[in-house]
Design an enzyme around this catalytic site. Sequence first.
Site, PDB file in Angstrom:
ATOM      1  N   HIS A  96      45.012  51.641  18.314  1.00  0.00           N
ATOM      2  CA  HIS A  96      45.277  51.707  16.909  1.00  0.00           C
ATOM      3  C   HIS A  96      44.282  52.391  15.966  1.00  0.00           C
ATOM      4  O   HIS A  96      43.226  52.435  16.259  1.00  0.00           O
ATOM      5  CB  HIS A  96      45.283  49.953  16.526  1.00  0.00           C
ATOM      6  N   ALA A 151      27.994  44.729  36.061  1.00  0.00           N
ATOM      7  CA  ALA A 151      29.048  44.114  35.427  1.00  0.00           C
ATOM      8  C   ALA A 151      29.378  43.677  34.179  1.00  0.00           C
ATOM      9  O   ALA A 151      28.232  43.388  33.667  1.00  0.00           O
ATOM     10  CB  ALA A 151      29.003  42.849  36.576  1.00  0.00           C
ATOM     11  N   ARG A 174      17.202  51.849  34.489  1.00  0.00           N
ATOM     12  CA  ARG A 174      16.503  52.507  35.223  1.00  0.00           C
ATOM     13  C   ARG A 174      17.147  53.984  35.785  1.00  0.00           C
ATOM     14  O   ARG A 174      18.540  53.810  35.610  1.00  0.00           O
ATOM     15  CB  ARG A 174      15.693  51.856  36.467  1.00  0.00           C
TER      16      ARG A 174
HETATM   17  C1  LIG Z   1      23.696  46.568  37.534  1.00  0.00           C
HETATM   18  C2  LIG Z   1      23.395  45.978  38.791  1.00  0.00           C
HETATM   19  C3  LIG Z   1      23.892  46.803  40.178  1.00  0.00           C
HETATM   20  C4  LIG Z   1      21.612  46.037  38.883  1.00  0.00           C
HETATM   21  O1  LIG Z   1      21.150  45.373  40.041  1.00  0.00           O
HETATM   22  P1  LIG Z   1      19.575  45.594  40.139  1.00  0.00           P
HETATM   23  O2  LIG Z   1      19.135  46.919  39.940  1.00  0.00           O
HETATM   24  O3  LIG Z   1      19.345  44.554  41.242  1.00  0.00           O
HETATM   25  O4  LIG Z   1      19.014  44.922  38.866  1.00  0.00           O
HETATM   26  P2  LIG Z   1      18.359  43.367  38.617  1.00  0.00           P
HETATM   27  O5  LIG Z   1      19.136  42.239  38.981  1.00  0.00           O
HETATM   28  O6  LIG Z   1      16.908  43.420  38.914  1.00  0.00           O
HETATM   29  O7  LIG Z   1      18.328  43.469  36.998  1.00  0.00           O
HETATM   30  C5  LIG Z   1      17.497  44.172  36.166  1.00  0.00           C
HETATM   31  C6  LIG Z   1      17.617  43.847  34.703  1.00  0.00           C
HETATM   32  O8  LIG Z   1      18.884  44.121  34.160  1.00  0.00           O
HETATM   33  C7  LIG Z   1      19.585  43.020  33.629  1.00  0.00           C
HETATM   34  N1  LIG Z   1      20.996  42.990  34.221  1.00  0.00           N
HETATM   35  C8  LIG Z   1      21.342  43.324  35.575  1.00  0.00           C
HETATM   36  N2  LIG Z   1      22.746  43.559  35.567  1.00  0.00           N
HETATM   37  C9  LIG Z   1      23.214  43.213  34.356  1.00  0.00           C
HETATM   38  C10 LIG Z   1      24.311  43.077  33.893  1.00  0.00           C
HETATM   39  N3  LIG Z   1      25.551  43.512  34.442  1.00  0.00           N
HETATM   40  N4  LIG Z   1      24.607  43.204  32.458  1.00  0.00           N
HETATM   41  C11 LIG Z   1      23.533  42.910  31.662  1.00  0.00           C
HETATM   42  N5  LIG Z   1      22.201  42.865  32.185  1.00  0.00           N
HETATM   43  C12 LIG Z   1      22.223  42.911  33.485  1.00  0.00           C
HETATM   44  C13 LIG Z   1      19.122  41.912  34.644  1.00  0.00           C
HETATM   45  O9  LIG Z   1      19.132  40.761  33.467  1.00  0.00           O
HETATM   46  C14 LIG Z   1      17.264  42.372  34.427  1.00  0.00           C
HETATM   47  O10 LIG Z   1      16.832  42.248  33.238  1.00  0.00           O
HETATM   48  P3  LIG Z   1      15.303  41.954  32.799  1.00  0.00           P
HETATM   49  O11 LIG Z   1      14.533  43.116  33.417  1.00  0.00           O
HETATM   50  O12 LIG Z   1      15.290  41.987  31.532  1.00  0.00           O
HETATM   51  O13 LIG Z   1      14.967  40.807  33.701  1.00  0.00           O
HETATM   52  C15 LIG Z   1      23.719  44.402  38.867  1.00  0.00           C
HETATM   53  O14 LIG Z   1      23.135  43.591  38.295  1.00  0.00           O
HETATM   54  C16 LIG Z   1      25.360  44.519  38.700  1.00  0.00           C
HETATM   55  O15 LIG Z   1      25.775  44.197  37.831  1.00  0.00           O
HETATM   56  N6  LIG Z   1      26.219  45.026  39.907  1.00  0.00           N
HETATM   57  C17 LIG Z   1      27.353  44.988  39.842  1.00  0.00           C
HETATM   58  C18 LIG Z   1      28.359  43.739  40.820  1.00  0.00           C
HETATM   59  C19 LIG Z   1      29.914  44.008  40.758  1.00  0.00           C
HETATM   60  O16 LIG Z   1      30.493  44.171  39.625  1.00  0.00           O
HETATM   61  N7  LIG Z   1      30.372  44.400  41.664  1.00  0.00           N
HETATM   62  C20 LIG Z   1      31.738  44.806  41.998  1.00  0.00           C
HETATM   63  C21 LIG Z   1      32.682  43.676  42.022  1.00  0.00           C
HETATM   64  S1  LIG Z   1      34.349  44.228  42.247  1.00  0.00           S
END
Ligand SMILES: CC(C)(COP(=O)(O)OP(=O)(O)OC[C@H]1O[C@@H](n2cnc3c(N)ncnc32)[C@H](O)[C@@H]1OP(=O)(O)O)[C@@H](O)C(=O)NCCC(=O)NCCS
Length: 179
Positions: A96, A151, A174
Amino acid sequence: MKYGKELLLKGIPVIFNKKGAEIAIGDGCTIKSSFLSNLVGLYSRTIIVTRRPGAYIRIGNNVGISGATIYARKGITIGDNTAIGGNVKILDNDFHPIELEERNNLLNDKNGGNSDLVPAKEIHIGRNCFIGCNSIILKGTFLGDGCVVGAGTVVAGEFAPNCVIVGNPAKVIRTLDTN
Ligand SMILES: CC(C)(COP(=O)(O)OP(=O)(O)OC[C@H]1O[C@@H](n2cnc3c(N)ncnc32)[C@H](O)[C@@H]1OP(=O)(O)O)[C@@H](O)C(=O)NCCC(=O)NCCS
């Protein structure tokens, strides 16, 4: 539409290609569309739509798609070996107009109005990316090769290769070491 060798469909996707538009899917892709075809749980079938003549959706080789919506008025590119998690939305347009008058004109025009007023910008998702479930990729997004999107992330803007991007608004937490 064109699709390559060994396309694997789990469930039935919805694919609509406007006359004069392009949908191309590479070799070895998997498209999941039924509820438990990805155990994250899919809310809907995969929907792949080109909405305007000249629009394109180009999906590379070995791409996995789970209950995503990929909707192009201009163009969407997804590189080889990219994994699109459950229920992701990739929308290269706003559906839109933002301005009220234009939006109402379009809504009220029985002939469809001037849909050129709908904001749209191409999306590029690189190779070897991983898009977490329930993310939303908005118009104009550019993701370099190897990006990981957390996610539930809402992505808009341009991101260099190998970034890990999370949150709303999306931020880089990162950069992956690829050596
Ligand atoms: C993005 C991702 C890969 C990062 O994993 P990681 O490198 O192990 O990161 P961490 O769990 O150590 O988190 C690092 C920081 O990011 C934040 N964070 C991680 N994922 C996040 C997300 N999806 N949304 C918001 N913040 C997130 C954490 O809270 C943490 O914050 P902090 O440093 O302030 O404590 C993981 O969190 C993720 O979202 N995986 C996707 C899962 C998914 O959807 N799979 C497919 C299904 S079909």
